[in-house]
Design a protein around this motif. Structure first.
Motif, mmCIF file in Angstrom:
data_model
loop_
_atom_site.group_PDB
_atom_site.id
_atom_site.type_symbol
_atom_site.label_atom_id
_atom_site.label_comp_id
_atom_site.label_asym_id
_atom_site.label_seq_id
_atom_site.Cartn_x
_atom_site.Cartn_y
_atom_site.Cartn_z
ATOM 1 N N THR A 1 42.051 26.904 69.705
ATOM 2 C CA THR A 1 42.210 28.258 70.256
ATOM 3 C C THR A 1 41.393 28.482 71.529
ATOM 4 O O THR A 1 41.377 29.596 72.047
ATOM 5 C CB THR A 1 41.807 29.310 69.197
ATOM 6 O OG1 THR A 1 40.470 29.037 68.793
ATOM 7 C CG2 THR A 1 42.733 29.276 67.999
ATOM 8 N N ARG B 1 45.905 33.937 70.209
ATOM 9 C CA ARG B 1 45.020 33.462 69.139
ATOM 10 C C ARG B 1 45.557 33.938 67.774
ATOM 11 O O ARG B 1 45.612 33.180 66.819
ATOM 12 C CB ARG B 1 43.629 34.057 69.385
ATOM 13 C CG ARG B 1 42.505 33.299 68.772
ATOM 14 C CD ARG B 1 41.225 33.960 69.180
ATOM 15 N NE ARG B 1 40.743 33.422 70.457
ATOM 16 C CZ ARG B 1 39.651 32.686 70.563
ATOM 17 N NH1 ARG B 1 38.938 32.419 69.494
ATOM 18 N NH2 ARG B 1 39.257 32.232 71.725
ATOM 19 N N SER C 1 35.684 24.671 65.805
ATOM 20 C CA SER C 1 35.581 25.826 66.713
ATOM 21 C C SER C 1 34.112 26.185 66.906
ATOM 22 O O SER C 1 33.261 25.822 66.090
ATOM 23 C CB SER C 1 36.344 27.011 66.117
ATOM 24 O OG SER C 1 36.244 28.130 66.962
ATOM 25 N N ASP D 1 37.360 32.678 65.021
ATOM 26 C CA ASP D 1 38.189 31.711 64.288
ATOM 27 C C ASP D 1 37.687 31.566 62.856
ATOM 28 O O ASP D 1 38.480 31.442 61.922
ATOM 29 C CB ASP D 1 38.120 30.330 64.963
ATOM 30 C CG ASP D 1 38.954 30.266 66.224
ATOM 31 O OD1 ASP D 1 39.925 31.040 66.324
ATOM 32 O OD2 ASP D 1 38.641 29.442 67.106
#
Lengths: 288, 244
Positions: A205, A213, A234, A239
């Motif tokens: 992302t 996203r 991430s 996230d």
């Protein structure tokens, strides 16, 4: 396996003359059935990923420092940590690009290798696409590489993957004509086209706008519903909130693991960011 | 040839065909170079003598450059990493590249040979098809050399630095500019290990002295051996991990 099954059969029918009188075909069917049940049970019990005491270093830099981790099947699992924590190294180890110096790595019970590559879908940090080729040609190439020999099956899977990322109307456009976000989606389609049970995504992302996203997480949720295990690296807590399970990674080690709620509760913090900082400080104090 | 190598070769061909500017450059650049060389040697006899050496050199140069840069691009764009995480073997990748780029390198060589003979009016003694067959062996080695060398470069800038290191010594030592026999003994000895020497010797034998492929079998064998050795080395040095 058949040895175990025969033992099960004897347990089921202690009076052995029943077994002796059973026709051979019936006995074989029974054994096959029991073998299948045993295999299905062991598959569902087996974690998607097991990492035990993994060590890897680039020269004098320790990238994995005795990292251990268990990821159950069918969930979205986040590897959270700052840049340089060892997330990408761990992902490369999982997909077989790097070999650990020490430790044990199992993906669905198998050691990562070229032979087990079909079990994994890998989306690297870079888009990693052939920019001159169209969306369809890129996805089809990876379908072929993963030996989807039947033309019909391949065409179906390619269409399914491109439809999942909502780019079917742009399927004939060259990748170089797409925006960055669209390229990320094509990259995802290339990773899922061969229907892997485990999907490994390295910062998928990054660089995406908030709307995209959300779209990505919708795709991931859909894949989870289909039984796919997703491992995402991430460094954004945004996230992390979407994941079913999390591992906080720092200095090549897992400093905490659990569900987002568990981690927040155990740290006594309202946010995952606060929880991460709590565990990081804790570890520093303990090591000092 | 394994089926996955075919898949990779087909993808490379499709990719290059869609890149029209590259296709135009693949055709136009050698023609411009050969035109300039033709204009530089107005005396036909001199051009007749150096043409075979130039054909071998240009085949080596362009094939090496085309493959080396393309292979490096695959690594720097991350697609190589993706391939290495798939069921594809290293040999599949090298063979796929060899066959994919071979087609373009061969087309380029065909254009150069035909342009040299029919437009620059270079005289030759042997058969045209034998010249092509010989060039095929030169190209096979050059394509694999490009793949092999590119595994040592991390970016295009580094790859370009290999050109003077790999190609220039061959141009100076392999009889392209002056005969090998006139060089000091140790340089003559060194030239024996350079593939271009055999390319130049073989093509000169065919084009200047009208010899057949059977007469240049030794040169072809050495060049074929070089192609096999570089493909094995390329597969061996292609790391599954990028180490990054």
């Amino acid at each position: 396996m058949s040895h175990i099954s025969l033992r099960c059969l004897v347990l089921l029918w202690p009076d052995t003359h029943i077994l002796a009188e059973m026709p051979l075909s019936g006995l074989l069917t029974m054994i096959l059935l029991l073998c299948t049940v045993t295999m299905v049970e062991s598959n569902s019990d087996r974690p998607a990923v097991e990492v035990k005491e993994a060590f890897f270093n680039y020269g004098s830099v320790k990238a994995l420092d005795g990292l251990s981790l268990v990821v159950p099947t069918g969930i979205s699992f986040g590897l959270l940590g700052p840049n340089g924590a060892g997330k990408t190294t761990l992902i490369r180890v999982l997909v077989g690009l790097l070999k650990v110096k020490r430790g044990n790595i199992l993906v669905l019970g198998e050691k990562p290798s070229r032979r087990t590559a079909h079990l994994m879908g890998y989306m690297p940090q870079l888009h990693s696409l052939y920019s001159e080729l169209s969306v369809c040609q890129n996805v089809d190439f990876f379908a072929r590489i993963f030996r989807m020999a039947s033309r019909i099956e391949r065409a179906q899977r390619v269409e399914e993957a491109i439809r999942l990322i909502d780019l079917w109307p742009r399927r004939n456009d060259a990748v170089m004509k797409l925006s960055g976000g669209m390229r990320q989606r094509v990259s995802l389609a290339c990773a899922i086209v061969h229907n892997p049970p485990v999907l490994v995504l390295d910062e998928p992302t990054v660089g995406l706008d908030p709307e995209l996203r959300v779209t990505f997480w919708e795709h991931f949720a859909e894949l989870n519903r289909r039984g796919v295990t997703i491992i995402i690296s991430s460094h954004t807590m945004d996230d992390a909130a979407h994941c079913d399970g999390l591992a906080f990674v720092r200095d090549g080690k897992v400093i905490a693991q659990g569900t987002p709620d568990e981690l927040r509760r155990d740290a006594g913090q309202d946010t995952l960011e606060g929880a991460f900082l709590f565990f990081a400080r804790n570890r520093e104090e303990n090591s000092a | 040839m394994p089926s996955l190598a075919f898949t990779i070769a087909a993808r490379i061909i499709r990719q290059l065909i869609r890149d029209r500017r590259t296709i135009v450059l693949i055709i136009a650049v050698p023609l411009v170079v050969m035109t300039l060389i033709g204009l530089s040697f107005p005396e036909g006899q001199v051009l007749d003598y150096i043409a075979p050496a130039l054909l071998a050199t240009l085949a080596l140069f362009f094939s090496f450059l085309l493959t080396g840069i393309s292979f490096l691009r695959e690594r720097s764009q991350g697609t190589m990493e993706r391939l290495m995480a798939s069921p594809v073997s290293r040999l599949d990748i090298v063979l796929g590249y060899l066959f994919g780029f071979f087609l373009f390198a061969l087309t380029q060589t065909l254009i150069i040979v035909l342009f040299t003979i029919y437009v620059l009016d270079v005289h030759y003694s042997g058969d045209l098809w034998q010249i092509f067959i010989f060039q095929v062996v030169v190209i096979a080695g050059a394509v694999n050399l490009g793949i092999f060398i590119s595994t040592f470069a991390r970016n295009e800038f580094q790859m370009v630095q290999f050109i003077p290191l790999i190609l220039f010594p061959q141009i100076f030592l392999c009889g392209v500019i002056w005969p090998v026999e006139q060089m000091p003994e140790y340089l003559q000895w060194l030239a024996r290990f350079l593939p271009l020497k055999y390319g130049v010797d073989g093509l000169r034998d065919i084009m200047l002295f009208g010899k057949g492929l059977a007469d240049v079998a030794f040169e072809m064998l050495v060049l074929a051996g070089f192609a096999v050795a570089t493909s094995i080395l390329a597969a061996f040095t292609l790391r599954r991990g990028t180490g990054g």
